[in-house]
Design an enzyme around this catalytic site. Sequence first.
Site, PDB file in Angstrom:
ATOM      1  N   ARG A 136     -49.967 -84.956  60.969  1.00 41.64           N
ATOM      2  CA  ARG A 136     -48.844 -84.304  61.656  1.00 41.64           C
ATOM      3  C   ARG A 136     -49.209 -82.877  62.058  1.00 41.64           C
ATOM      4  NH1 ARG A 136     -43.871 -82.067  58.933  1.00 41.64           N
ATOM      5  NH2 ARG A 136     -42.488 -81.485  60.644  1.00 41.64           N
ATOM      6  N   HIS A 154     -49.017 -81.561  65.854  1.00 45.11           N
ATOM      7  CA  HIS A 154     -48.132 -80.468  66.272  1.00 45.11           C
ATOM      8  C   HIS A 154     -48.913 -79.267  66.796  1.00 45.11           C
ATOM      9  CE1 HIS A 154     -43.995 -81.605  64.401  1.00 45.11           C
ATOM     10  NE2 HIS A 154     -44.632 -82.662  64.870  1.00 45.11           N
ATOM     11  N   TRP A 177     -41.905 -95.333  57.184  1.00 45.05           N
ATOM     12  CA  TRP A 177     -41.773 -96.352  58.217  1.00 45.05           C
ATOM     13  C   TRP A 177     -42.319 -97.712  57.773  1.00 45.05           C
ATOM     14  CZ3 TRP A 177     -42.974 -91.235  59.297  1.00 45.05           C
ATOM     15  CH2 TRP A 177     -42.217 -90.593  60.269  1.00 45.05           C
TER      16      TRP A 177
HETATM   17 FE1  HIF Z   1     -44.110 -87.821  64.046  1.00 46.51          FE
HETATM   18  N1  HIF Z   1     -42.482 -87.305  62.928  1.00 46.51           N
HETATM   19  N2  HIF Z   1     -42.995 -87.730  65.737  1.00 46.51           N
HETATM   20  N3  HIF Z   1     -45.761 -88.227  65.147  1.00 46.51           N
HETATM   21  N4  HIF Z   1     -45.211 -87.799  62.329  1.00 46.51           N
HETATM   22  C1  HIF Z   1     -42.438 -87.132  61.572  1.00 46.51           C
HETATM   23  C2  HIF Z   1     -43.462 -87.346  60.684  1.00 46.51           C
HETATM   24  C3  HIF Z   1     -44.745 -87.700  61.043  1.00 46.51           C
HETATM   25  C4  HIF Z   1     -41.647 -87.487  65.816  1.00 46.51           C
HETATM   26  C5  HIF Z   1     -40.828 -87.087  64.769  1.00 46.51           C
HETATM   27  C6  HIF Z   1     -41.232 -87.033  63.436  1.00 46.51           C
HETATM   28  C7  HIF Z   1     -45.789 -88.412  66.496  1.00 46.51           C
HETATM   29  C8  HIF Z   1     -44.701 -88.418  67.340  1.00 46.51           C
HETATM   30  C9  HIF Z   1     -43.408 -88.099  66.977  1.00 46.51           C
HETATM   31  C10 HIF Z   1     -46.535 -88.130  62.257  1.00 46.51           C
HETATM   32  C11 HIF Z   1     -47.389 -88.299  63.328  1.00 46.51           C
HETATM   33  C12 HIF Z   1     -47.001 -88.359  64.654  1.00 46.51           C
HETATM   34  C13 HIF Z   1     -41.124 -86.738  61.190  1.00 46.51           C
HETATM   35  C14 HIF Z   1     -40.675 -86.440  59.769  1.00 46.51           C
HETATM   36  C15 HIF Z   1     -40.369 -86.685  62.335  1.00 46.51           C
HETATM   37  C16 HIF Z   1     -38.897 -86.315  62.449  1.00 46.51           C
HETATM   38  C17 HIF Z   1     -41.131 -85.050  59.335  1.00 46.51           C
HETATM   39  C18 HIF Z   1     -40.737 -84.800  57.890  1.00 46.51           C
HETATM   40  O1  HIF Z   1     -39.539 -84.833  57.590  1.00 46.51           O
HETATM   41  O2  HIF Z   1     -41.640 -84.582  57.055  1.00 46.51           O
HETATM   42  C19 HIF Z   1     -41.193 -87.708  67.162  1.00 46.51           C
HETATM   43  C20 HIF Z   1     -39.772 -87.524  67.666  1.00 46.51           C
HETATM   44  C21 HIF Z   1     -42.284 -88.104  67.893  1.00 46.51           C
HETATM   45  C22 HIF Z   1     -42.345 -88.496  69.380  1.00 46.51           C
HETATM   46  C23 HIF Z   1     -41.799 -89.838  69.609  1.00 46.51           C
HETATM   47  C24 HIF Z   1     -47.191 -88.776  66.975  1.00 46.51           C
HETATM   48  C25 HIF Z   1     -47.222 -90.199  67.422  1.00 46.51           C
HETATM   49  C26 HIF Z   1     -46.545 -91.020  66.395  1.00 46.51           C
HETATM   50  C27 HIF Z   1     -47.785 -87.992  68.145  1.00 46.51           C
HETATM   51  C28 HIF Z   1     -47.941 -88.623  65.705  1.00 46.51           C
HETATM   52  O3  HIF Z   1     -49.190 -88.792  65.564  1.00 46.51           O
HETATM   53  C29 HIF Z   1     -46.915 -88.281  60.869  1.00 46.51           C
HETATM   54  C30 HIF Z   1     -48.289 -88.700  60.339  1.00 46.51           C
HETATM   55  C31 HIF Z   1     -45.780 -88.015  60.110  1.00 46.51           C
HETATM   56  C32 HIF Z   1     -45.646 -88.066  58.600  1.00 46.51           C
HETATM   57  C33 HIF Z   1     -45.788 -86.696  57.987  1.00 46.51           C
HETATM   58  C34 HIF Z   1     -45.692 -86.714  56.478  1.00 46.51           C
HETATM   59  O4  HIF Z   1     -45.602 -85.613  55.916  1.00 46.51           O
HETATM   60  O5  HIF Z   1     -45.738 -87.782  55.843  1.00 46.51           O
END
Ligand code: HIF
Length: 295
Positions: free
Chosen positions: A47, A51, A190
């Site tokens: 993440r 970001h 998920w």
């Molecule tokens: Fe995420 N994502 N992401 N994301 N994400 C979260 C957590 C992770 C979006 C929202 C969230 C991508 C796209 C989008 C990861 C990787 C990717 C969380 C929760 C939210 C809300 C954060 C928290 O509470 O800790 C949205 C709206 C996206 C566009 C649709 C990417 C494609 C899937 C680009 C991507 O690689 C990962 C890994 C996490 C888990 C982080 C963790 O701490 O476990």
Amino acid sequence: SAIQASKAAVKLTPTKEDYQKVYNTIAHILDEAGEYDDGSFGPVVVRLAWHASGTYDKTTGTGGSNYATMRFEPESLHAANNGLHVGRELMEKVKQQYPWISYGDLWTLAGVAAIQEMAGPKIPWRPGRIDGVASNVTPDGRLPDATQGAQHIRDIFYRMGFNDQEIVALIGAHALGRCHSDRSGFEGPWTFSPTTFTNDFYKLLFEEKWVWKKWSGPKQLQDKKTGTLMMLPTDYVLTQDKSFKKYAKAYADDQDLFFKDFSAAFAKLLELGVPSQQFVASEPWILQTLEEQKA
Ligand code: HIF
């Protein structure tokens, strides 16, 4: 001669082998998570890499992974980046050991190491990002809002230069990790294997019945059968939008296709905002997993 001696003392341009060493150090640190979440820092580091890169705007050429601007306020305080201090602080340990690496290279390399070590596809990667300054920070609002729909997802990812197929391939990364109520407000993982990279995100999306969670938190879905898994509104849209659905179904049915397309899209994401002449290699490298190096 004295000149030769002083040249020898200077660290020459780091080689692929030097970066493999950084990769290895990161890979070991990801595993030292103990009771943290599901036992790995891998997901939060993925993440962080995303970001750091996903702020890119192709029209102005601003944002992206080049300057690692999340080190600075107010970007570090943007709500979308809540919780990412965990990943940034972890990477400080690596930076101390390899002070010559830029933060942008370090964070993106960490994303690559995390995905590969969690059994994901190889992500081609090369160094060349440089550290920017606080005035390079990007405005708030460039990262996606999980409560929104297909139009918003397109607005955000088209701005970075991605198409529908790449968008859907990227979102499969939500096979990893979880939401935290004290970070995003959402809650839960998920998939049943949040520290292993699989195409389970798409499989579950189509195979489970998803119902709105009844709670005081933000709108999210839960699987009807166990109530333990979650989907964000932006995830669920992949089953509703005709164009997105076609790709999501293809990735549910074909893990190899997903791995291949994810690898290409994620490698592209990590290079956003980096002028091509800055890269030290004309083609990205494939770094080895710890497991492969044992053989
Ligand atoms: Fe995420 N994502 N992401 N994301 N994400 C979260 C957590 C992770 C979006 C929202 C969230 C991508 C796209 C989008 C990861 C990787 C990717 C969380 C929760 C939210 C809300 C954060 C928290 O509470 O800790 C949205 C709206 C996206 C566009 C649709 C990417 C494609 C899937 C680009 C991507 O690689 C990962 C890994 C996490 C888990 C982080 C963790 O701490 O476990």
